[in-house]
Design an enzyme around this catalytic site. Structure first.
Site, PDB file in Angstrom:
ATOM      1  N   HIS A  17      41.046-114.729 -28.065  1.00 42.54           N
ATOM      2  CA  HIS A  17      41.966-114.946 -26.944  1.00 42.54           C
ATOM      3  C   HIS A  17      43.148-115.844 -27.321  1.00 42.54           C
ATOM      4  O   HIS A  17      44.168-115.837 -26.624  1.00 42.54           O
ATOM      5  CB  HIS A  17      41.236-115.576 -25.755  1.00 42.54           C
ATOM      6  CG  HIS A  17      40.213-114.687 -25.121  1.00 42.54           C
ATOM      7  ND1 HIS A  17      40.492-113.396 -24.739  1.00 42.54           N
ATOM      8  CD2 HIS A  17      38.896-114.900 -24.805  1.00 42.54           C
ATOM      9  CE1 HIS A  17      39.396-112.852 -24.221  1.00 42.54           C
ATOM     10  NE2 HIS A  17      38.427-113.747 -24.261  1.00 42.54           N
ATOM     11  N   ASP A  54      33.942-107.135 -28.428  1.00 37.68           N
ATOM     12  CA  ASP A  54      33.631-108.125 -27.409  1.00 37.68           C
ATOM     13  C   ASP A  54      33.869-107.511 -26.028  1.00 37.68           C
ATOM     14  O   ASP A  54      34.737-106.653 -25.860  1.00 37.68           O
ATOM     15  CB  ASP A  54      34.538-109.343 -27.605  1.00 37.68           C
ATOM     16  CG  ASP A  54      34.143-110.544 -26.760  1.00 37.68           C
ATOM     17  OD1 ASP A  54      33.509-111.464 -27.300  1.00 37.68           O
ATOM     18  OD2 ASP A  54      34.484-110.564 -25.552  1.00 37.68           O
ATOM     19  N   ASP A 141      28.736-110.236 -25.964  1.00 36.28           N
ATOM     20  CA  ASP A 141      28.624-110.406 -24.521  1.00 36.28           C
ATOM     21  C   ASP A 141      28.676-109.088 -23.754  1.00 36.28           C
ATOM     22  O   ASP A 141      28.664-109.095 -22.514  1.00 36.28           O
ATOM     23  CB  ASP A 141      29.669-111.390 -23.998  1.00 36.28           C
ATOM     24  CG  ASP A 141      31.027-111.227 -24.635  1.00 36.28           C
ATOM     25  OD1 ASP A 141      31.236-110.245 -25.366  1.00 36.28           O
ATOM     26  OD2 ASP A 141      31.889-112.102 -24.413  1.00 36.28           O
TER      27      ASP A 141
END
Length: 226
Positions: A17, A54, A141
């Protein structure tokens, strides 16, 4: 051979990010983007494929290379979801137009969706691109037990994703990103490492509506027939 070169970095904090100017979403430094830049500048690579599985879109990595043909960025991520970026229509810009492959999936998506997109979109696009190196933003995740994400992968699903990427016969480096269920994180990481070490042929996975929409978008830039 090149296809037998692999590595896994169990790195914390995650990085995908973070962009050039700021930290974001638990990420301080854009680890995979830095690795790609180092490979291009100092290790002789001319083209790098970054695959981000992800559950969140790797907006930082995408932004850093948004205008560059040196990196083909492919992200499969839950959408709409944090950070709100990565629609299918985002294919890059300027000289990098076509070099961003954003593959948003709905919550609840499982192995067939993730692996179907890799098999029918990412891999043929990557073969056309012919990277010197494959880097993976290996977040876990999207595991069904993860309390943050909303997808439904099993630990074994990440091994299957890894086996798919190994079919490119290129060096593969995985860098740990998200993952918030400790058991799911541990077993998924172990499954990925085992697949890197042992290899094996991946299974076939179906297409479907999402795959066809993605192929139509990505096929504007890459020959997906291989």
């Amino acid at each position: 051979s090149e296809g037998e070169s692999f590595g896994f970095s169990a790195l914390r904090p995650p990085g995908h990010h973070a962009d050039r100017t700021r930290a974001m979403g638990f990420c301080l430094l854009a680890s995979v983007a830095i690795a790609a830049r180092h490979a291009l500048d100092a290790l002789g690579a001319e083209r790098v494929l970054v695959v981000d599985w992800d559950v969140h879109h790797g907006n930082g990595t995408n932004a850093i290379f948004h205008e560059s043909p040196e990196v083909l960025f492919a992200s499969i991520h839950q959408y709409p979801f944090y950070p709100g970026t990565g629609p299918l229509s985002d294919s890059g810009s300027g000289e990098g137009e076509g070099y961003s492959i954003n593959l948003p999936v709905p919550g609840g998506s499982g192995e067939d969706v993730f692996c179907g997109l890799v098999e029918h979109v990412v891999l043929p696009g990557a073969r056309a691109y012919d990277p010197d190196l494959v880097l993976v933003s290996a977040g876990f995740d999207a595991h069904r037990a993860d309390p943050v994400g909303g997808c439904a992968l099993e630990s074994s699903s990440f091994a299957e994703l890894t086996r798919q990427l190994l079919t490119l016969d290129k060096p593969v480096g995985c860098v740990l990103e998200g993952g918030y269920d400790l058991d799911g994180l541990a077993t998924s990481t172990a499954a990925t490492m085992e697949a890197l070490a042992v290899g094996g042929a991946p299974s076939g996975h179906p297409g479907g509506r999402l795959v066809e929409a993605a192929r139509a978008q990505v096929g504007r830039y890459w020959d997906l027939s291989s």
